[in-house]
Structures are given as C-alpha cells and as structure tokens.
Design a protein around this motif. Sequence first.
Motif: not given
Length: 469
Positions: A115-135
């Motif tokens: 988590x400390x290395x990521x901008x967003x929580x890697x295990x929370x699916x976040x939609x932002x700027x036309x992308x889904x972010x997550x590990x």
Amino acid sequence: MRIFTRAMTGAVLAGIALQPVAAETTLKPDQQAFFGLYKELVETNTTLSAGSCTQAAAQIATRLKAAGYKDAEVTLFSVPDHPKEGGLVAILPGSDKKAKAVLLLAHLDVVEAKREDWVRDPFTLIEEGGYYYARGSVDDKAMAAVWADSMIRFKQAGYTPKRTIKLALTCGEETTFAWNGAQYLTKTKPDLIAAGVVLNEGGGGRLDAAGKQQTLAMQVGEKAAQNYTLTATNPGGHSSQPVPDNAIYELADALEAIRAYEFPIKFSETTRAFFTATAQGTPGPMGDAIRKLLADPSDAAADKIVSADKTFHSTLRTTCVATLLNAGHAENALPQRATANINCRVFPGETVEATAAKLQELAGAKVKLTINQPIRPTAIPTPLDPKIMGPAKAVAAKHFPGVPLVPLMSTGATDGIFFQAIGIPVYGVPGMFIDSDFNGIHGLNERIRVKSLYDGRDYLFDLVKAYAG
C-alpha cells in the motif's frame, strides 16, 4: 503473467500520476452484474503472503451455483498443506459427448503489492480517468472474471454448446515456489480438465497513446521458464593473504562467459509467421534485416540489427540472464562460496537439461551448475491451427474491424505449459487491449481501460461460443 508488449517506455510513469477524475461509466444491466463479480474478485486479496485464492474461488462458486450450476458441476479443490491456494473447476455440459471440451483457464493469484508504494489502495477497485486501478485489474483477474461471467451467462441463457465448456481457475502462477493449482490438476485430475484446447492468458491487444487499437495477438506457444544456480567454492582464508583462486572471481568469469554467449536463433511455425508479418509492415533496415534472418538464421549482421529490439531478441532464441548474486561471509575473509541465479527462458522444443549443459560448458570446470526446483516441462511448439486462428480472426473482424490479428510466441511463461505437457494445445486468446506501457502489470498502480475491459468481455464471450458451438 501475460507478455504482449514492445520495449517499455517512460510512459509507465503515467500509471503513477493521478489522472483527472471522470464520471463513473454508465453500465448496462448485464455489465453491472459482471462488474460486481469483477470488483469482488479484484478486492479479494490473493497474494501468496496474505491472501486466499481459496476464498476467491469459493465466492465464484457461489455465483455459479446461483446461476443454476449443480453441485456436481462445480469442483472446489485445495490440499491440506496449502489451504489458501485452492481453485475451482466448473463444467457446462455440451450436446456432443464425443467432442472434446473447450477449457477456459485463468489464475486467481496476483503479484505482491504494498500500500505504501501505490498511489491508491491496491486492493480497492477505483475507477479514475477512464481506468480501473487495482492489483490484478489486468493480470489475471480481468480474464478470470470474464470466463466466470461467461459461464454464468451461458447457464442463465439456457445455452447448450456442442462442445462441453470447462472453467479452471487456479492459484500459484505468479510465484515459482508456490503450490501450483494448474500443475496439480494436470497431474492428479487429468480427467476433470480433459479438453481439446485450452484458452488462456498471454494474447491480447495493443493500444497507441491515444487509445486507438493497433494490433491483436494470439499467443501460440511460449517459452519455459527455468532457474539454475552457479556455485563457486574455495577453502577461503585471511584477506591479507589473497591467492589467485577466489570464488568470487571464478563466479564472475563464469557470468561473463554466459553474458557474452548468444543462443542460436530458432524459428517455430509461430515465430516465423510473426516475423514474416512484422517484416511486411516494417520499412528500412529493420524490415530488411528480419527478411535476411528468415532466409538465413546464421546471418550475424542481420541478427545484430533485429536483436537491438529486446522483444525481437527474446523471441528469436533461448535467453539466460543473471538475476541474483550472493558471495562471501566476512569483510576480512577470502570468500568460501559465491553463487548466482541464472534465469532462462527456454525456446519451445529445447530442453532444460540441454540448456544446463551449455551453461555448464560456458561456466567452466571450477564452477558447478545445478538445475533449480521446480523443473518446468519442456515447452512444446503449439500448432498454428486454422480451426483456432480462423474463428479468432472472424470474431475480431466483428468486434474490432480493421485491426490485424497476428500469432505471437510469448517470451514469458504461463500455466499453459502444464496442459501442453499432457497433450492439450494452449492458446493465449486476444481481446483485452492494453497500453504500450504495459499498464503497470506486476508493478505499481496496475490498471486497465474501462472500455478495454468491456470490449474484451464481449469479444471473448463470442469467441468461446464460436469454438464451442
């Protein structure tokens, strides 16, 4: 681990910077159902250190049974020594009992993410700027979710395919020393996963910087990943009295010899087709050099030009590279031991043992080479079967008109190699387009374009029906 990319660029940093926030995508009802499955899967931690593939598999099994699958059609599996590394196999029976099944394969486990290395929580699916972010938003939970969603849609629609469709979701693909569910199934439950073809990760599509679809790729064959250890030993002694025999220097000499060696160029049916198509679309010296290599693989001048592209270089041959070093036991002592890990990607048809013999020859008599466990099966060249390539191109023409589809041998490795070892051909299917910077896969801030995910879902659903119908 999917590998469909050219050289990485500085654009990978785009995955780290915060993107402008856009309104969430408006989804159709069937897409909403898929998104619920995808979100649940992505937000279920399945890293080896802290996660549970068994939990993820159980959640999907619950959804499959709610859609109408019988208990006998859904098999959850694990072993006592690895209770959190389980998976599932689901079966949609076909009407032709003599026709061999189509097996949909994906892995549930993901690469570690802090988590400390990521901008967003890697295990929370976040939609932002036309992308889904997550590990795992791409590797490989996008495909796992699409396969599970397709099985649910087939059952809910009352669809009976001609060929039985099977789904295998496994754990252990991302970690060499983890218990591997795909290997377990092929060794202990071959009847459960018996099929005429496996549809797997490894293919995909490439987007340009503007998000335009450039190329689709069908993975037809892959290399075998294998690790070796080089060990130099010495009685050692006091560092104030150095002698010529020194474990570190002997290991360094061996590494230099391996570094300088290029394994010979080999062409499989797939790589020959890939380079032939590449040469046709590549002007100038690179295109000319590719054509020369196709005519004469021993052309050193042409090899130098083509191999300047690291992807082309790796596609042409077996590659071996030092990845880990360990030496010495004290600052003021001559080293008694020095070791190095050599990671090789072995070209289809070449063996782990023959590669070891060459490395030992290069390393010399003073350095011992051992083959590390686990020993991967020999990669088997996969045929360029028109019955596979034809439907893929036909369905692509419907979903992605004008986008070329080319065969590709992966320079990486997937769990497909275990199915090839028992005689089932494996193809990494296209459909999921990623950006040229590789979308943070295995790195920070992994992401997938929202449009790419849903476009890929539609394509793969129709492709499975084309193979099974």
